[in-house]
Write a protein that holds these residues in place. Structure first.
Motif, PDB file in Angstrom:
ATOM      1  N   ARG A 125       0.870  -1.193   0.000  1.00 47.38           N
ATOM      2  CA  ARG A 125       0.000   0.000   0.000  1.00 47.38           C
ATOM      3  C   ARG A 125       0.897   1.229   0.000  1.00 47.38           C
ATOM      4  O   ARG A 125       1.669   1.450   0.919  1.00 47.38           O
ATOM      5  N   VAL A 126       0.787   2.016  -1.053  1.00 44.34           N
ATOM      6  CA  VAL A 126       1.654   3.177  -1.234  1.00 44.34           C
ATOM      7  C   VAL A 126       0.988   4.408  -0.630  1.00 44.34           C
ATOM      8  O   VAL A 126      -0.203   4.665  -0.847  1.00 44.34           O
ATOM      9  N   VAL A 127       1.769   5.169   0.139  1.00 49.75           N
ATOM     10  CA  VAL A 127       1.282   6.384   0.794  1.00 49.75           C
ATOM     11  C   VAL A 127       2.191   7.539   0.405  1.00 49.75           C
ATOM     12  O   VAL A 127       3.424   7.412   0.459  1.00 49.75           O
ATOM     13  N   SER A 128       1.608   8.650   0.021  1.00 51.58           N
ATOM     14  CA  SER A 128       2.380   9.849  -0.295  1.00 51.58           C
ATOM     15  C   SER A 128       2.557  10.664   0.984  1.00 51.58           C
ATOM     16  O   SER A 128       1.588  10.973   1.677  1.00 51.58           O
ATOM     17  N   TYR A 129       3.791  11.000   1.285  1.00 51.96           N
ATOM     18  CA  TYR A 129       4.063  11.797   2.483  1.00 51.96           C
ATOM     19  C   TYR A 129       3.977  13.291   2.208  1.00 51.96           C
ATOM     20  O   TYR A 129       4.105  14.097   3.126  1.00 51.96           O
ATOM     21  N   ASP A 130       3.763  13.646   0.951  1.00 53.80           N
ATOM     22  CA  ASP A 130       3.555  15.046   0.584  1.00 53.80           C
ATOM     23  C   ASP A 130       2.266  15.114  -0.227  1.00 53.80           C
ATOM     24  O   ASP A 130       2.273  15.374  -1.425  1.00 53.80           O
ATOM     25  N   ARG A 131       1.161  14.863   0.457  1.00 55.18           N
ATOM     26  CA  ARG A 131      -0.118  14.746  -0.233  1.00 55.18           C
ATOM     27  C   ARG A 131      -0.594  16.072  -0.819  1.00 55.18           C
ATOM     28  O   ARG A 131      -1.440  16.104  -1.696  1.00 55.18           O
ATOM     29  N   ALA A 132      -0.034  17.185  -0.335  1.00 56.61           N
ATOM     30  CA  ALA A 132      -0.395  18.471  -0.923  1.00 56.61           C
ATOM     31  C   ALA A 132       0.116  18.572  -2.359  1.00 56.61           C
ATOM     32  O   ALA A 132      -0.431  19.324  -3.163  1.00 56.61           O
ATOM     33  N   ALA A 133       1.164  17.810  -2.682  1.00 57.19           N
ATOM     34  CA  ALA A 133       1.739  17.854  -4.027  1.00 57.19           C
ATOM     35  C   ALA A 133       1.429  16.598  -4.831  1.00 57.19           C
ATOM     36  O   ALA A 133       1.247  16.666  -6.050  1.00 57.19           O
ATOM     37  N   THR A 134       1.364  15.429  -4.169  1.00 55.21           N
ATOM     38  CA  THR A 134       1.179  14.159  -4.871  1.00 55.21           C
ATOM     39  C   THR A 134       0.191  13.302  -4.101  1.00 55.21           C
ATOM     40  O   THR A 134       0.345  13.092  -2.898  1.00 55.21           O
ATOM     41  N   SER A 135      -0.807  12.783  -4.786  1.00 57.45           N
ATOM     42  CA  SER A 135      -1.789  11.913  -4.143  1.00 57.45           C
ATOM     43  C   SER A 135      -1.207  10.520  -3.944  1.00 57.45           C
ATOM     44  O   SER A 135      -0.178  10.160  -4.533  1.00 57.45           O
ATOM     45  N   ASP A 136      -1.875   9.712  -3.132  1.00 51.63           N
ATOM     46  CA  ASP A 136      -1.443   8.329  -2.931  1.00 51.63           C
ATOM     47  C   ASP A 136      -1.472   7.561  -4.251  1.00 51.63           C
ATOM     48  O   ASP A 136      -0.572   6.769  -4.549  1.00 51.63           O
ATOM     49  N   ASP A 137      -2.517   7.794  -5.055  1.00 55.43           N
ATOM     50  CA  ASP A 137      -2.627   7.103  -6.339  1.00 55.43           C
ATOM     51  C   ASP A 137      -1.483   7.484  -7.269  1.00 55.43           C
ATOM     52  O   ASP A 137      -0.900   6.623  -7.949  1.00 55.43           O
ATOM     53  N   ASP A 138      -1.163   8.773  -7.321  1.00 57.58           N
ATOM     54  CA  ASP A 138      -0.065   9.216  -8.189  1.00 57.58           C
ATOM     55  C   ASP A 138       1.263   8.627  -7.726  1.00 57.58           C
ATOM     56  O   ASP A 138       2.107   8.245  -8.543  1.00 57.58           O
ATOM     57  N   LYS A 139       1.460   8.568  -6.424  1.00 57.14           N
ATOM     58  CA  LYS A 139       2.685   7.978  -5.891  1.00 57.14           C
ATOM     59  C   LYS A 139       2.762   6.491  -6.247  1.00 57.14           C
ATOM     60  O   LYS A 139       3.826   5.984  -6.638  1.00 57.14           O
ATOM     61  N   ALA A 140       1.636   5.789  -6.118  1.00 60.68           N
ATOM     62  CA  ALA A 140       1.600   4.371  -6.481  1.00 60.68           C
ATOM     63  C   ALA A 140       1.855   4.189  -7.971  1.00 60.68           C
ATOM     64  O   ALA A 140       2.525   3.237  -8.386  1.00 60.68           O
ATOM     65  N   ARG A 141       1.358   5.113  -8.780  1.00 56.84           N
ATOM     66  CA  ARG A 141       1.592   5.049 -10.224  1.00 56.84           C
ATOM     67  C   ARG A 141       3.090   5.194 -10.519  1.00 56.84           C
ATOM     68  O   ARG A 141       3.629   4.527 -11.408  1.00 56.84           O
ATOM     69  N   GLN A 142       3.771   6.043  -9.775  1.00 61.41           N
ATOM     70  CA  GLN A 142       5.212   6.211  -9.962  1.00 61.41           C
ATOM     71  C   GLN A 142       5.972   4.945  -9.559  1.00 61.41           C
ATOM     72  O   GLN A 142       6.904   4.517 -10.254  1.00 61.41           O
ATOM     73  N   VAL A 143       5.587   4.350  -8.422  1.00 65.61           N
ATOM     74  CA  VAL A 143       6.251   3.130  -7.960  1.00 65.61           C
ATOM     75  C   VAL A 143       6.046   2.003  -8.967  1.00 65.61           C
ATOM     76  O   VAL A 143       6.982   1.269  -9.325  1.00 65.61           O
ATOM     77  N   TYR A 144       4.812   1.859  -9.448  1.00 65.48           N
ATOM     78  CA  TYR A 144       4.523   0.833 -10.452  1.00 65.48           C
ATOM     79  C   TYR A 144       5.327   1.087 -11.731  1.00 65.48           C
ATOM     80  O   TYR A 144       5.881   0.158 -12.326  1.00 65.48           O
ATOM     81  N   GLY A 145       5.397   2.339 -12.153  1.00 63.87           N
ATOM     82  CA  GLY A 145       6.140   2.678 -13.366  1.00 63.87           C
ATOM     83  C   GLY A 145       7.603   2.297 -13.273  1.00 63.87           C
ATOM     84  O   GLY A 145       8.199   1.830 -14.252  1.00 63.87           O
ATOM     85  N   ARG A 146       8.204   2.479 -12.107  1.00 58.66           N
ATOM     86  CA  ARG A 146       9.607   2.087 -11.932  1.00 58.66           C
ATOM     87  C   ARG A 146       9.763   0.576 -12.045  1.00 58.66           C
ATOM     88  O   ARG A 146      10.761   0.085 -12.599  1.00 58.66           O
ATOM     89  N   GLN A 147       8.803  -0.173 -11.530  1.00 60.22           N
ATOM     90  CA  GLN A 147       8.878  -1.632 -11.639  1.00 60.22           C
ATOM     91  C   GLN A 147       8.712  -2.080 -13.084  1.00 60.22           C
ATOM     92  O   GLN A 147       9.394  -3.007 -13.546  1.00 60.22           O
ATOM     93  N   ARG A 148       7.798  -1.446 -13.817  1.00 62.12           N
ATOM     94  CA  ARG A 148       7.614  -1.789 -15.230  1.00 62.12           C
ATOM     95  C   ARG A 148       8.878  -1.473 -16.027  1.00 62.12           C
ATOM     96  O   ARG A 148       9.302  -2.249 -16.876  1.00 62.12           O
ATOM     97  N   THR A 149       9.499  -0.329 -15.734  1.00 60.58           N
ATOM     98  CA  THR A 149      10.740   0.041 -16.421  1.00 60.58           C
ATOM     99  C   THR A 149      11.857  -0.941 -16.098  1.00 60.58           C
ATOM    100  O   THR A 149      12.660  -1.302 -16.973  1.00 60.58           O
ATOM    101  N   ALA A 150      11.933  -1.394 -14.836  1.00 55.98           N
ATOM    102  CA  ALA A 150      12.957  -2.366 -14.442  1.00 55.98           C
ATOM    103  C   ALA A 150      12.780  -3.690 -15.173  1.00 55.98           C
ATOM    104  O   ALA A 150      13.748  -4.434 -15.363  1.00 55.98           O
TER     105      ALA A 150
END
Length: 287
Positions: A125-150
């Motif tokens: 479960r991905v949590v954004s620690y700067d939710r004013a700038a990035t939502s939890d969903d956007d943060k999870a999308r970034q984490v997933y994107g790094r795994q897909r790129t790897a």
């Protein structure tokens, strides 16, 4: 002299008062300005425009979240296994977790005289620690994107090829092609092709390879790795299916290791079983 002294005494208090007032006004302006900027910044960033928390606030128990029938189909047990050992095999073993609401994993191992099969299910479960700038969903999308790129897979394009009718059920795979595709049919650790060797049977099932998947959560991919062939070592196949649903990333890893060399676990069957388990997990999260 007396008049001059009186005038000096009258001027000094007036100067002192003016100086004190000026200092007080300056201090109030600086303080109110700083607080006002911080307050306005927070208010402007949060009022009606702040990213919302992720859909999921907790995670299921990993060993109990999976479909038991599908696990048994993926992990055939050895004949004559005692009931207690059989129960323990399909119960799985949960990894230690310091925060069960952030990341949990369960593993299964099944051994027979002909092969060893490993299965693991991981929830993050991905949590954004700067939710004013990035939502939890956007943060999870970034984490997933790094795994897909790897996994050496590109981001899905707008014009994805439709799944042919001849593809294995639930695989979402395009028709096998002789042309190489990025990340498909390649062992990332060795760079060797995972296509059947020249000496293998021409009737061997085709390699589906790694690719982006459609219709599984918000976004998903499959990472298919076949170990290099050796004179004494059998080729193990490991299929990872990673999908994201809102702010949770799920990884299903399924490995088949034959006991004797010369036996290659089929790509289609291995991927299809892992995909079916992943689809059941998607439906569980949707409930």
């Amino acid at each position: 002299m007396q008049r001059k002294t009186v005038r000096v005494r009258g001027v000094l208090p007036a100067i002192a008062i003016l100086t004190a007032l000026a200092a007080g006004l300056t201090g109030c302006t600086d303080g109110d300005g700083g607080i006002g900027i911080n307050s306005d910044s927070k208010g402007g960033g949060n009022a009606g425009t702040a990213p919302q928390p992720g859909k999921y606030r907790s995670l299921p128990m990993p060993c109990k979240a999976v479909d038991g029938k599908k696990v048994k189909a993926m992990l055939p047990a050895a004949e004559g296994l005692a009931p207690e050992a059989l129960e323990a095999l399909y119960a799985g073993v949960a990894d230690p977790s310091y925060d069960a609401d952030r990341r949990v994993r369960c593993r299964w191992t099944a051994q027979t005289p002909t092969e060893t099969r490993l299965l693991s299910v991981d929830f993050e479960r991905v949590v954004s620690y700067d939710r004013a700038a990035t939502s939890d969903d956007d943060k999870a999308r970034q984490v997933y994107g790094r795994q897909r790129t790897a996994a050496n897979l590109p981001a899905p394009g707008p014009s994805a090829s439709p799944t042919p009718s001849g593809a294995p059920s639930g695989s979402g795979a395009p028709a096998p092609s002789t042309a190489p595709t990025p990340g498909a049919g390649t062992n990332a650790s060795t760079g060797a092709s995972t296509s059947p060797s020249a000496g293998s049977s021409p009737s061997a099932p085709p390699e589906l390879g790694s690719r982006v998947l459609d219709g599984l959560g918000d976004e998903a991919f499959v990472d298919d790795k076949l170990a290099a062939a050796g004179a004494t070592a059998a080729q193990a196949r490991t299929v990872r299916i990673v999908f994201r649903t809102s702010n949770v990333i799920v990884t299903v890893a399924y490995s088949v290791q034959p006991a004797l060399p010369g036996t290659v676990p089929p790509s289609g069957e291995t991927q299809d079983r892992a995909r079916q388990l992943a689809q059941a997990l998607v439906e569980r999260f949707d409930d």
